[in-house]
Design an enzyme around this catalytic site. Sequence first.
Site, short mmCIF file in Angstrom:
data_model
loop_
_atom_site.label_atom_id
_atom_site.label_comp_id
_atom_site.label_asym_id
_atom_site.label_seq_id
_atom_site.Cartn_x
_atom_site.Cartn_y
_atom_site.Cartn_z
N MET A 4 41.37 48.22 24.81
CA MET A 4 40.80 47.12 24.03
C MET A 4 39.36 47.46 23.64
O MET A 4 38.48 47.52 24.51
CB MET A 4 40.87 45.80 24.82
CG MET A 4 42.27 45.22 24.83
SD MET A 4 42.39 43.75 25.85
CE MET A 4 42.32 44.46 27.48
N LYS A 54 50.43 54.97 20.47
CA LYS A 54 50.54 53.51 20.59
C LYS A 54 50.64 52.94 19.18
O LYS A 54 49.77 53.16 18.34
CB LYS A 54 49.31 52.95 21.31
CG LYS A 54 49.41 51.44 21.53
CD LYS A 54 48.49 50.99 22.63
CE LYS A 54 48.49 49.49 22.82
NZ LYS A 54 47.83 48.77 21.73
N GLN A 76 42.06 57.40 24.10
CA GLN A 76 42.74 57.07 22.84
C GLN A 76 41.87 57.47 21.65
O GLN A 76 40.69 57.11 21.60
CB GLN A 76 43.05 55.58 22.74
CG GLN A 76 43.92 55.30 21.51
CD GLN A 76 44.14 53.83 21.23
OE1 GLN A 76 43.21 53.10 20.91
NE2 GLN A 76 45.38 53.39 21.34
N ARG A 101 45.10 41.26 26.93
CA ARG A 101 44.31 40.04 27.13
C ARG A 101 44.54 39.39 28.48
O ARG A 101 43.64 38.75 29.03
CB ARG A 101 44.59 39.08 25.97
CG ARG A 101 44.04 39.64 24.66
CD ARG A 101 44.60 38.94 23.46
NE ARG A 101 46.04 39.18 23.31
CZ ARG A 101 46.78 38.67 22.35
NH1 ARG A 101 46.23 37.89 21.46
NH2 ARG A 101 48.08 38.93 22.28
N CYS A 117 45.93 49.95 15.10
CA CYS A 117 44.77 49.14 14.72
C CYS A 117 44.93 48.60 13.29
O CYS A 117 45.10 49.38 12.34
CB CYS A 117 43.49 49.96 14.84
SG CYS A 117 42.04 48.95 14.50
C1 LIG Z 1 39.84 42.74 21.79
C2 LIG Z 1 40.99 43.68 21.60
C3 LIG Z 1 40.76 45.01 21.29
C4 LIG Z 1 41.83 45.90 21.13
N1 LIG Z 1 41.57 47.22 20.88
C5 LIG Z 1 42.60 48.11 20.84
C6 LIG Z 1 42.35 49.52 20.73
O1 LIG Z 1 41.21 49.97 20.69
N2 LIG Z 1 43.43 50.32 20.67
C7 LIG Z 1 44.73 49.87 20.73
O2 LIG Z 1 45.68 50.66 20.68
N3 LIG Z 1 44.98 48.55 20.85
C8 LIG Z 1 43.96 47.67 20.92
N4 LIG Z 1 44.23 46.34 21.11
C9 LIG Z 1 45.64 45.90 21.27
C10 LIG Z 1 46.02 45.85 22.76
O3 LIG Z 1 45.99 47.12 23.35
C11 LIG Z 1 47.40 45.21 22.99
O4 LIG Z 1 48.40 46.06 22.50
C12 LIG Z 1 47.53 43.85 22.31
O5 LIG Z 1 46.39 43.05 22.60
C13 LIG Z 1 48.78 43.09 22.80
O6 LIG Z 1 48.79 42.95 24.19
P1 LIG Z 1 48.29 41.62 24.95
O7 LIG Z 1 49.02 40.45 24.39
O8 LIG Z 1 48.64 41.93 26.40
O9 LIG Z 1 46.81 41.51 24.71
C14 LIG Z 1 43.17 45.44 21.26
C15 LIG Z 1 43.39 44.08 21.55
C16 LIG Z 1 42.34 43.21 21.73
C17 LIG Z 1 42.63 41.77 22.07
#
Ligand SMILES: Cc1cc2nc3c(=O)[nH]c(=O)nc-3n(C[C@H](O)[C@H](O)[C@H](O)COP(=O)(O)O)c2cc1C
Length: 332
Positions: free
Chosen positions: A17, A140, A71, A225, A101
């Site tokens: 994240m 991913k 990553q 999250r 992303c």
């Molecule tokens: C604040 C934030 C930043 C994120 N940054 C990335 C990232 O840098 N690379 C990535 O592959 N996914 C990123 N994600 C996606 C998360 O890795 C994850 O796949 C997505 O939030 C769904 O999972 P969750 O419902 O458990 O949060 C980000 C998500 C959030 C909320």
Amino acid sequence: MQIGKVKLPSPFAIAPMAGMTDTAFRRLVKRHGGCGLVVTEMVSSEGLVRGIDRTLEYAEYTEEERPIAIQIFGGDPEKMAAAAQIVEGMGADIVDVNMGCPVPKIAKHNAGCSLMREPEHAASVIAAMTKAVKIPVTVKMRAGWSEEERNAPRLARMVEDAGAAAVTVHGRTAAQSYSGSADWSLVAEVAEHLSIPVFGSGDCLEPQDVIDRMRMGVEGVLVGRGVLRNPWILAQAVDLSAGREARPVTLAERGQFLLDYIELLLAERVDEARAASHDRWVINKIRALGSWYTKGLENGSHLRTAINAAESLPHLRDVVSQFFLSVPISIE
Ligand SMILES: Cc1cc2nc3c(=O)[nH]c(=O)nc-3n(C[C@H](O)[C@H](O)[C@H](O)COP(=O)(O)O)c2cc1C
């Protein structure tokens, strides 16, 4: 549970994240147990290749975080291969490619989720990387770019053929961003047709959600999250999967987590240029985490407001101590 030759102590991992999962945060989550893999925030392949300090900082990690995936994002096969070599040289266990992303700033450079719109090109990026390094290359991705382009099952097979060692699918499209809900039946479809490990990601807010998702046929789950709200969620999921009750977490422990995070952030190496604003940086980091961490807590919105109003670290520590420990520990 294994990715290539890298053994994971648990199938549950912290999702990457940006802005949130820095090395200090990852270390703390890891110390609380249950975490099989940590992934850095996404870092630019371009920045790595050019040796830009700020980019290298995002890729920093400590030994206690292992196994660690760094990553990277980018769309140029040669640069991604060179960046993978840099990641390998930094000692990372795994190099992960961001194909999820949705942010236009990233997607417009033919990187992030826009790679999903050009599957052949995406596969050529992975092929170039797997030729260039010995460490596992993982991907991913999202469900797809849009409702009409939900091509994760096809792309996942293509990157497997190109040498990827594991795939994670976040079951939303880029167009959805974070709205709606993750489609775990699509994640399950990907898992069914691949022989490499498939991880699922999306909407696991409670430890029981993680256990339920594992039944979809995935080898592991990345929690995003949910970890920001409850850094014990992975440890609690391990408890449940072992047939134990999920460990209880006291308010005092929740408060201590924030206080420990402040201390770890303060101890981060900073260059001279940033030293003057280090406190401010720590305050901003706690504010960012606070907006998630306070969700679901009784009176959480009061805490969020108080954290956002705190202008100094002693004040911030005071706010946290009063809320969670009912003890003001102001040192000023
Ligand atoms: C604040 C934030 C930043 C994120 N940054 C990335 C990232 O840098 N690379 C990535 O592959 N996914 C990123 N994600 C996606 C998360 O890795 C994850 O796949 C997505 O939030 C769904 O999972 P969750 O419902 O458990 O949060 C980000 C998500 C959030 C909320």
